[in-house]
Design an enzyme around this catalytic site. Structure first.
Site, PDB file in Angstrom:
ATOM      1  N   GLY A   1      88.739 -11.410  46.361  1.00 50.65           N
ATOM      2  CA  GLY A   1      90.128 -11.799  46.551  1.00 50.65           C
ATOM      3  C   GLY A   1      91.069 -10.701  46.101  1.00 50.65           C
ATOM      4  O   GLY A   1      90.882 -10.097  45.039  1.00 50.65           O
TER       5      GLY A   1
ATOM      6  N   GLU B   1      91.139 -20.332  45.478  1.00 48.78           N
ATOM      7  CA  GLU B   1      90.492 -19.015  45.513  1.00 48.78           C
ATOM      8  C   GLU B   1      88.980 -19.134  45.563  1.00 48.78           C
ATOM      9  O   GLU B   1      88.305 -18.343  46.237  1.00 48.78           O
ATOM     10  CB  GLU B   1      90.921 -18.150  44.323  1.00 48.78           C
ATOM     11  CG  GLU B   1      90.347 -16.757  44.426  1.00 48.78           C
ATOM     12  CD  GLU B   1      91.130 -15.697  43.666  1.00 48.78           C
ATOM     13  OE1 GLU B   1      90.636 -14.551  43.642  1.00 48.78           O
ATOM     14  OE2 GLU B   1      92.206 -15.991  43.124  1.00 48.78           O
TER      15      GLU B   1
ATOM     16  N   ARG C   1     103.221 -31.248  45.544  1.00 51.84           N
ATOM     17  CA  ARG C   1     103.319 -32.554  44.892  1.00 51.84           C
ATOM     18  C   ARG C   1     102.509 -32.524  43.601  1.00 51.84           C
ATOM     19  O   ARG C   1     101.525 -31.793  43.495  1.00 51.84           O
ATOM     20  CB  ARG C   1     102.769 -33.658  45.783  1.00 51.84           C
ATOM     21  CG  ARG C   1     103.590 -33.885  47.037  1.00 51.84           C
ATOM     22  CD  ARG C   1     103.167 -35.184  47.703  1.00 51.84           C
ATOM     23  NE  ARG C   1     103.849 -35.365  48.966  1.00 51.84           N
ATOM     24  CZ  ARG C   1     104.976 -36.034  49.122  1.00 51.84           C
ATOM     25  NH1 ARG C   1     105.569 -36.575  48.095  1.00 51.84           N
ATOM     26  NH2 ARG C   1     105.512 -36.161  50.315  1.00 51.84           N
ATOM     27  N   SER C   2     102.890 -33.370  42.663  1.00 56.86           N
ATOM     28  CA  SER C   2     102.133 -33.465  41.414  1.00 56.86           C
ATOM     29  C   SER C   2     101.008 -34.484  41.565  1.00 56.86           C
ATOM     30  O   SER C   2     100.999 -35.313  42.469  1.00 56.86           O
ATOM     31  CB  SER C   2     103.058 -33.848  40.259  1.00 56.86           C
ATOM     32  OG  SER C   2     103.589 -35.146  40.471  1.00 56.86           O
TER      33      SER C   2
ATOM     34  N   GLY D   1      88.557 -10.465  60.055  1.00 57.23           N
ATOM     35  CA  GLY D   1      88.317  -9.106  60.533  1.00 57.23           C
ATOM     36  C   GLY D   1      87.084  -8.501  59.905  1.00 57.23           C
ATOM     37  O   GLY D   1      86.372  -9.132  59.126  1.00 57.23           O
TER      38      GLY D   1
ATOM     39  N   HIS E   1     102.810 -25.271  45.359  1.00 58.87           N
ATOM     40  CA  HIS E   1     102.490 -26.554  44.744  1.00 58.87           C
ATOM     41  C   HIS E   1     103.523 -27.559  45.260  1.00 58.87           C
ATOM     42  O   HIS E   1     104.705 -27.480  44.914  1.00 58.87           O
ATOM     43  CB  HIS E   1     102.520 -26.430  43.226  1.00 58.87           C
ATOM     44  CG  HIS E   1     101.722 -25.253  42.739  1.00 58.87           C
ATOM     45  ND1 HIS E   1     100.358 -25.173  42.891  1.00 58.87           N
ATOM     46  CD2 HIS E   1     102.101 -24.095  42.150  1.00 58.87           C
ATOM     47  CE1 HIS E   1      99.926 -24.030  42.396  1.00 58.87           C
ATOM     48  NE2 HIS E   1     100.971 -23.354  41.942  1.00 58.87           N
TER      49      HIS E   1
END
Length: 142
Positions: A86, A66, A95-96, A112, A93
């Protein structure tokens, strides 16, 4: 941020807001491509961004995503007249990650007049995709 160089914009972003969440988790802007309209930042993966199992917290990935999405929008609008906020985020998510550094890169899917939609990819040091996020910003008149 019209008229500013890449270095000036990165410096501004890295020094914008002292006591913010982005600063707390050590997000650092590293690259800006004005022609291709992309922005990148890194975040260290360390205990303060872990969840209790000792891996990168999904919320920390969302903060990186974000932060990138909002900053990209704010770079490419007339900041004298508008600001971007936002309004929607969708984060996968994949992969760790326990330690090291992740790098996020954002690009526009749609830019836009009143709405921007961005795609953010967060990768590890080997280029493995850790997280994929889409984000919507509304462009609001001041």
């Amino acid at each position: 941020m019209k008229g500013r160089t890449k270095e000036e914009i990165l410096n501004f972003l890295n020094n914008w807001g002292k006591d913010t969440l982005a600063k707390t988790i050590e997000i650092r802007f590293t690259d800006l491509d004005m022609e291709n309209e992309t922005l990148s930042a890194t975040m260290p993966v360390q205990p303060k961004v872990h969840q209790p199992l000792g891996i990168l917290h999904g919320g920390a990935s969302c903060v990186l995503a974000e932060t990138l999405g909002s900053c990209l929008s704010n770079i490419f609008i007339d900041g004298e007249k508008f600001y971007a906020v936002g309004t929607n985020i969708n984060s996968n998510h994949l992969r760790s990650k326990k330690d090291g550094t992740v790098t996020g890169t954002v690009k526009f899917i749609r830019k836009g007049r009143t709405m921007h939609v961005s795609e953010i990819e967060i990768r590890d040091e080997k280029g493995v995709l850790i997280n994929h996020t889409t984000m919507t910003n509304n462009i609001i008149a001041k």
